[in-house]
Design an enzyme around this catalytic site. Structure first.
Site: not given
Ligand code: PXP
Length: 239
Positions: A6, A9, A42, A44, A48, A69, A100, A150, A190
């Site tokens: 992901n 960031h 993701h 949003r 952001r 996402e 989330t 997931e 997550h």
């Molecule tokens: N899965 C989902 C559904 C999420 O919303 C996120 C965060 O955007 C992640 C996985 C990844 O989580 P993390 O950034 O804590 O690894």
């Protein structure tokens, strides 16, 4: 076990200056070259971090699977149907939340989710539901038409007491086994980090993990040495 990275960031850093770097598209290329099976972003409602442009460009550059996402709103569904990622993970989205906060309440949001599933699947997009490690939610996800669940690993990841860690891990395992037995594909994610990922990776029913914050955090630190050396070398040349 596959890893979908992901890159949200990377976009968070870019948006902090409203600049054009660092580009999550470049980070995605590097993540795939390093072995990720695909990329997750993701989008949003408040945009952001990830922007529509990022999803559009990633659709043409990601070699593996692009997982978008999003909350199942009409506005975001329009974007998803236009760009057509390989997969959409439907997530809840609370206003002002830092990340989330938990899985979907598939029971409370069934009508909206059913409609979203139908539209996405008609357009050849696989649908994943982000759910808490709760067999009832997994059953509803299956009933509403999800292809994948997931399983939310965040509560496990945040636990500090060893007994609580074991209890939360067990919930993830039980939900993963139940999902698999129902014929769903099982992903997880997550809050996973270099320290806690092993216990989740050991759950054989889980095929893929989505990890963002910890990988991007590590990338900033392991990249710092080279980045500073490059700037120092440039300044020495200028002396
Ligand atoms: N899965 C989902 C559904 C999420 O919303 C996120 C965060 O955007 C992640 C996985 C990844 O989580 P993390 O950034 O804590 O690894």
């Amino acid at each position: 076990m596959r890893l979908s990275v992901n890159v949200d960031h990377v976009a968070t850093i870019r948006q902090a200056r409203m600049a054009d770097e660092p580009d999550p598209v470049w980070a995605a290329v590097q993540a795939e070259l390093a072995g990720a099976c695909g990329i997750t972003v993701h989008l949003r409602g408040d945009r952001r971090h990830i922007q529509d442009r990022d999803v559009r460009v990633l659709k043409t550059t990601v070699a593996g699977a692009l997982n978008l996402e999003m909350k199942a709103t009409a506005e975001l569904l329009t974007v998803a149907l236009e760009i057509r990622p390989d997969m959409c993970t439907l997530v809840p989205e609370g206003e002002g939340e830092l990340t989330t906060q938990g899985g979907l309440d598939v029971i409370a949001e069934e009508v909206q989710l059913r409609e979203a599933v139908a539209k996405l699947k008609e357009n050849g997009i696989a649908v994943s539901f982000f759910v808490d490690p709760d067999v009832v939610q997994v059953e509803r996800a299956k009933a509403v038409g999800a292809d994948i669940v997931e399983i939310h690993t965040g509560i496990f990841a945040e636990a500090t007491d060893p007994d609580e860690i074991q209890r939360e891990l067990e919930k993830v395992r039980v939900a993963a086994i139940a999902a698999r037995e129902m014929g769903l594909r099982v992903h997880g994610g997550h809050g996973l980090t270099y320290r806690n990922v092993q216990a989740i990776a050991d759950i054989g029913e889980i095929e893929e993990l989505s990890i963002g914050h910890s990988v991007v955090s590590r990338a900033v630190l392991v990249g710092m040495d080279l980045a500073v050396r490059e700037m120092v070398a440039l300044l020495e040349v200028m002396e």
